[in-house]
Design an enzyme around this catalytic site. Sequence first.
Site, short mmCIF file in Angstrom:
data_model
loop_
_atom_site.label_atom_id
_atom_site.label_comp_id
_atom_site.label_asym_id
_atom_site.label_seq_id
_atom_site.Cartn_x
_atom_site.Cartn_y
_atom_site.Cartn_z
N ASP A 155 -72.03 66.12 11.72
CA ASP A 155 -71.18 65.20 12.25
C ASP A 155 -71.83 64.36 13.36
O ASP A 155 -71.80 64.73 14.56
CB ASP A 155 -69.90 65.87 12.69
CG ASP A 155 -69.25 66.79 11.75
OD1 ASP A 155 -68.65 65.86 11.10
OD2 ASP A 155 -69.29 67.96 11.59
N ARG A 171 -61.88 58.24 18.48
CA ARG A 171 -62.81 58.45 17.14
C ARG A 171 -62.55 57.27 16.14
O ARG A 171 -63.68 56.93 15.33
CB ARG A 171 -62.82 59.79 16.53
CG ARG A 171 -63.29 60.95 17.77
CD ARG A 171 -62.87 62.28 16.86
NE ARG A 171 -63.32 62.54 15.89
CZ ARG A 171 -63.16 63.54 15.07
NH1 ARG A 171 -62.13 64.32 15.34
NH2 ARG A 171 -63.66 63.84 14.24
N HIS A 186 -57.60 71.73 14.19
CA HIS A 186 -58.53 72.93 14.52
C HIS A 186 -57.50 74.11 15.18
O HIS A 186 -57.96 75.12 15.12
CB HIS A 186 -59.59 72.63 15.56
CG HIS A 186 -60.53 71.66 15.09
ND1 HIS A 186 -60.32 70.18 15.23
CD2 HIS A 186 -62.01 71.80 14.78
CE1 HIS A 186 -61.48 69.69 14.65
NE2 HIS A 186 -62.47 70.52 14.31
N ASP A 225 -62.35 69.87 4.92
CA ASP A 225 -62.84 69.82 6.31
C ASP A 225 -63.07 71.62 6.35
O ASP A 225 -62.67 72.31 5.35
CB ASP A 225 -61.75 69.68 7.29
CG ASP A 225 -62.21 69.20 8.66
OD1 ASP A 225 -63.25 69.54 9.08
OD2 ASP A 225 -61.39 68.44 9.27
#
Length: 351
Positions: A65, A136, A179, A251
């Site tokens: 990443d 982001r 997350h 993911d």
Amino acid sequence: MSLGQLLMIGFDGTTVSPELAALMRDVQPGGVILFARNCESPEQVRTLIADLTDAAEAPLIVGVDQEGGRVARLKAPFTELPPMNRIARAGSDARELAREVGAMLARELAAVGFTLDFAPVLDVNTNAQNPVINDRAFSADAQVVARLGCAFIEGMQGEGVAACGKHFPGHGDTTIDSHKGLPRVEHARERLGSTELVPFRAAIAASVASLMTAHLLVTAYDEQDLATTSSAITTGLLRKALGFEGLVFTDDLIMRGIADRYGTEESAWRAIAAGADVALVCEGETNVRQALDGLARALDDGKLDGEHIAASRVRIARFTDRFCNPNRMRPPMTIIGCPEHQTLAKRLHEL
């Protein structure tokens, strides 16, 4: 090709330990992903990747990443960039700047042996309270994200490193970090089609090599299951409706957005059954082995379709043939943090 080819794994340490070598031999993963915990210097990273490649039974996808901003696993002397939302501030020069950034990142990654960058972020940052996407993203405007994302992909893949657009079908309008929990996106299909899906549709048209699915519930397409394990979303929407023929990664299956619902063993086979090609298990040897066991049991029990696995293997082989040729010419190590790249980073920081 083993079932392990359907997994990309993470690990601790900065070398190929005997334990990691044994795991690589037993699982035969299709890829590995490196994090900051694995990276000390460009020379060490290059050696680690070479040793991992040597330990693999088949062509190995090596990913990271490296977006810029707060999601960048490789620090100085690699060129350090600000968040990608800076690029849109360049106005009429933004598209060319995005292409230059993608190309620059690819050159530095290729120099040490990476073949895949989990970038660009194609989420549309329509929720200012979003705790995980925010800066982001290129923009809160779907058309801007599409334009800059495609330029970034063009630059990166033009330098021989695969791009991976994320997080399908769109993580921009959420208030929960996947997350830590399971976000919900409750927009109607019309809104999703005019906003969230716009950059992904454009990236597919621009031949992005891979896309990553998100751990979130998108109720317009599936009221019961999250996107990662939803065949309606991964197969029905992404494969059939949008016509994506590249590689689909999940993911990380250790994230709570999916882990709180399924254990690693179950989430792995469910993701692959839904249409993903490669499931990410980013930490823990036990987790990796459980994921592989889950795939094997699901195949034996008929929960996984052999024809689907065969199609994934074809896509993986096509991907590795293009991006994982061990004989390809790589940029010299001197490209890392070179004056030209530092000038580009300075320009971004000043926007």
